[in-house]
Design a protein around this motif. Structure first.
Motif, PDB file in Angstrom:
ATOM      1  N   ALA A 191       0.828  -1.207   0.000  1.00  0.00           N
ATOM      2  CA  ALA A 191       0.000   0.000   0.000  1.00  0.00           C
ATOM      3  C   ALA A 191       0.863   1.259   0.000  1.00  0.00           C
ATOM      4  N   MET A 192       1.967   1.226   0.733  1.00  0.00           N
ATOM      5  CA  MET A 192       2.859   2.396   0.778  1.00  0.00           C
ATOM      6  C   MET A 192       3.505   2.674  -0.571  1.00  0.00           C
ATOM      7  N   GLN A 193       3.815   1.629  -1.305  1.00  0.00           N
ATOM      8  CA  GLN A 193       4.467   1.817  -2.593  1.00  0.00           C
ATOM      9  C   GLN A 193       3.562   2.483  -3.613  1.00  0.00           C
ATOM     10  N   SER A 194       2.250   2.474  -3.350  1.00  0.00           N
ATOM     11  CA  SER A 194       1.322   3.149  -4.258  1.00  0.00           C
ATOM     12  C   SER A 194       1.192   4.638  -3.951  1.00  0.00           C
ATOM     13  N   ILE A 195       1.781   5.092  -2.836  1.00  0.00           N
ATOM     14  CA  ILE A 195       1.744   6.507  -2.481  1.00  0.00           C
ATOM     15  C   ILE A 195       2.830   7.232  -3.270  1.00  0.00           C
ATOM     16  N   PRO A 196       2.490   8.280  -4.015  1.00  0.00           N
ATOM     17  CA  PRO A 196       3.516   8.998  -4.792  1.00  0.00           C
ATOM     18  C   PRO A 196       4.623   9.551  -3.904  1.00  0.00           C
ATOM     19  N   LYS A 197       5.860   9.363  -4.331  1.00  0.00           N
ATOM     20  CA  LYS A 197       6.998   9.869  -3.557  1.00  0.00           C
ATOM     21  C   LYS A 197       7.013  11.388  -3.509  1.00  0.00           C
ATOM     22  N   ASP A 198       6.359  12.041  -4.483  1.00  0.00           N
ATOM     23  CA  ASP A 198       6.326  13.510  -4.495  1.00  0.00           C
ATOM     24  C   ASP A 198       5.707  14.069  -3.226  1.00  0.00           C
ATOM     25  N   ILE A 199       4.745  13.339  -2.662  1.00  0.00           N
ATOM     26  CA  ILE A 199       4.090  13.817  -1.437  1.00  0.00           C
ATOM     27  C   ILE A 199       5.093  13.865  -0.296  1.00  0.00           C
ATOM     28  N   LEU A 205      10.604  18.808   2.274  1.00  0.00           N
ATOM     29  CA  LEU A 205      11.083  20.140   1.903  1.00  0.00           C
ATOM     30  C   LEU A 205      10.463  21.228   2.760  1.00  0.00           C
ATOM     31  N   ASP A 206       9.258  20.975   3.245  1.00  0.00           N
ATOM     32  CA  ASP A 206       8.589  21.942   4.129  1.00  0.00           C
ATOM     33  C   ASP A 206       9.042  21.806   5.570  1.00  0.00           C
ATOM     34  N   GLY A 207       9.958  20.883   5.844  1.00  0.00           N
ATOM     35  CA  GLY A 207      10.510  20.756   7.184  1.00  0.00           C
ATOM     36  C   GLY A 207       9.884  19.673   8.032  1.00  0.00           C
ATOM     37  N   SER A 208       9.078  18.828   7.459  1.00  0.00           N
ATOM     38  CA  SER A 208       8.451  17.759   8.244  1.00  0.00           C
ATOM     39  C   SER A 208       9.467  16.674   8.567  1.00  0.00           C
ATOM     40  N   GLY A 209       9.406  16.156   9.787  1.00  0.00           N
ATOM     41  CA  GLY A 209      10.265  15.047  10.180  1.00  0.00           C
ATOM     42  C   GLY A 209       9.628  13.726   9.811  1.00  0.00           C
ATOM     43  N   ARG A 210      10.345  12.638  10.110  1.00  0.00           N
ATOM     44  CA  ARG A 210       9.814  11.319   9.765  1.00  0.00           C
ATOM     45  C   ARG A 210       8.535  11.002  10.535  1.00  0.00           C
ATOM     46  N   GLY A 211       8.490  11.417  11.801  1.00  0.00           N
ATOM     47  CA  GLY A 211       7.293  11.171  12.587  1.00  0.00           C
ATOM     48  C   GLY A 211       6.086  11.907  12.036  1.00  0.00           C
ATOM     49  N   GLN A 212       6.289  13.156  11.636  1.00  0.00           N
ATOM     50  CA  GLN A 212       5.179  13.933  11.078  1.00  0.00           C
ATOM     51  C   GLN A 212       4.705  13.353   9.745  1.00  0.00           C
ATOM     52  N   THR A 213       5.661  12.928   8.898  1.00  0.00           N
ATOM     53  CA  THR A 213       5.254  12.345   7.612  1.00  0.00           C
ATOM     54  C   THR A 213       4.494  11.046   7.804  1.00  0.00           C
ATOM     55  N   PHE A 214       4.853  10.303   8.853  1.00  0.00           N
ATOM     56  CA  PHE A 214       4.138   9.049   9.091  1.00  0.00           C
ATOM     57  C   PHE A 214       2.699   9.308   9.536  1.00  0.00           C
TER      58      PHE A 214
END
Length: 310
Positions: A191-199, A205-214
């Motif tokens: 399911a994750m592989q279907s999420i566009p990497k651009d997101i 680039l906006d400063g989000s960390g790994r926890g926030q992106t998750f």
């Protein structure tokens, strides 16, 4: 043509519907009918006793304990399995470092997925033998051997993993989690592989960390998959008969010591085959059916969200 298509559709649906009614719905109806009798399972003789089997369940302490054990597995198994699978799937798919903003998978992610998925291909018999060796109560058992080497346990007094009333159900839970994490890791990875990497790149680039992106990207976009996994794991928690009966002590389908690992399905089989109380066992089966059905409906309703498009 408009009116001619209906016989064509009915012709295709008729046989599948007949098979479904005969092989699925009719056995359920028979089970409910038998639950209203005193059928022993060994003869064709049975007497209608109404709801006596169900009222008996209300006063049955063993059944009550088995139901509580199922509820405990029902709460913990989905939560623990999904959390571990999500963590590893996220790390494998977007935990690598690279020139794309840190959103590529780790090196060797495919190999790790195969390793994690391996327990899923093992049969219950192999799982029972494997974990029986892990939980052995002498120094040759893996769990006790490690604890003895670390000096946490005396070699003369090893931990009685499956014979300790306070540990046996947790040992069963550990095996269920270990054997199921790999499947849901692969499911979430797909399911994750279907999420566009651009997101991910835009978020980083906006400063989000790994926890926030998750929590703000990955989890919302995977919510439907998590919802499906929750329902499947809830069903597993309600029907862990094969594993419990294989690795726990106790005559006739495990459940020991002293019913501390008893679940509804093991008690059902013991009542049916050993005690000759088929009607009573059918009443338990009806309870399992409605409990699982209600649970699935409530889970789907409680976790319902608007679909996120991307």
């Amino acid at each position: 043509m408009r009116h001619g298509k209906y016989p064509f559709i009915v012709g295709f649906l008729f046989l599948p519907i007949v098979l479904y009614v005969g092989l699925v719905l009719w056995p359920y109806a028979q089970t409910f009918g038998y639950s209203l009798t005193d059928w022993s399972g060994a003869s064709q003789e049975m007497n209608f006793i109404g709801l006596d089997n169900y009222t008996r369940l209300l006063d049955d302490e063993v059944f009550g304990g088995a139901l509580l054990h199922n509820l405990l597995l029902l709460v913990l198994l989905p939560i623990v399995t999904i959390l571990i699978a999500l963590f590893f799937a996220f790390m494998l798919n977007v935990g690598g470092k690279g020139g794309t903003g840190g959103v590529q998978g780790v090196r060797g992610a495919g190999f790790y997925k195969v390793v994690f998925f391996f327990p899923q291909v093992l049969s219950i018999a192999i799982l029972a033998v494997l974990w029986g060796a892990v939980y052995r109560t002498d120094g040759s058992g893996l769990a006790n051997g490690v604890l003895i080497k670390l000096g946490l346990v005396d070699a003369g007094d090893p931990v009685q993993w499956l014979s300790d009333p306070g540990l046996v159900l947790w040992c069963v839970l550990a095996v269920l989690v270990w054997s199921g994490v790999g499947f849901y890791l692969v499911l979430f990875s797909a399911a994750m592989q279907s999420i566009p990497k651009d997101i991910y790149e835009a978020a980083l680039l906006d400063g989000s960390g790994r926890g926030q992106t998750f929590f703000r990207i990955t989890l919302p976009l995977l919510w439907e998959t998590v919802q499906t996994a929750w329902v499947y794991l809830a069903i597993v928690a309600m029907d862990a008969f094969a594993l419990v009966s294989s690795i726990t002590p106790g005559a006739y389908f495990g459940g020991g010591p002293d019913h501390h690992s008893e679940i509804i399905s093991t008690y059902l089989m013991r009542s049916f085959l050993r005690n000759g109380e088929a009607g009573y066992a059918c009443a338990m089966g009806v309870v399992i059916f409605f409990f699982t059905l209600i649970l699935s409906i409530v889970s789907l309703w409680a976790t319902k969200r608007d679909k996120i498009e991307y």
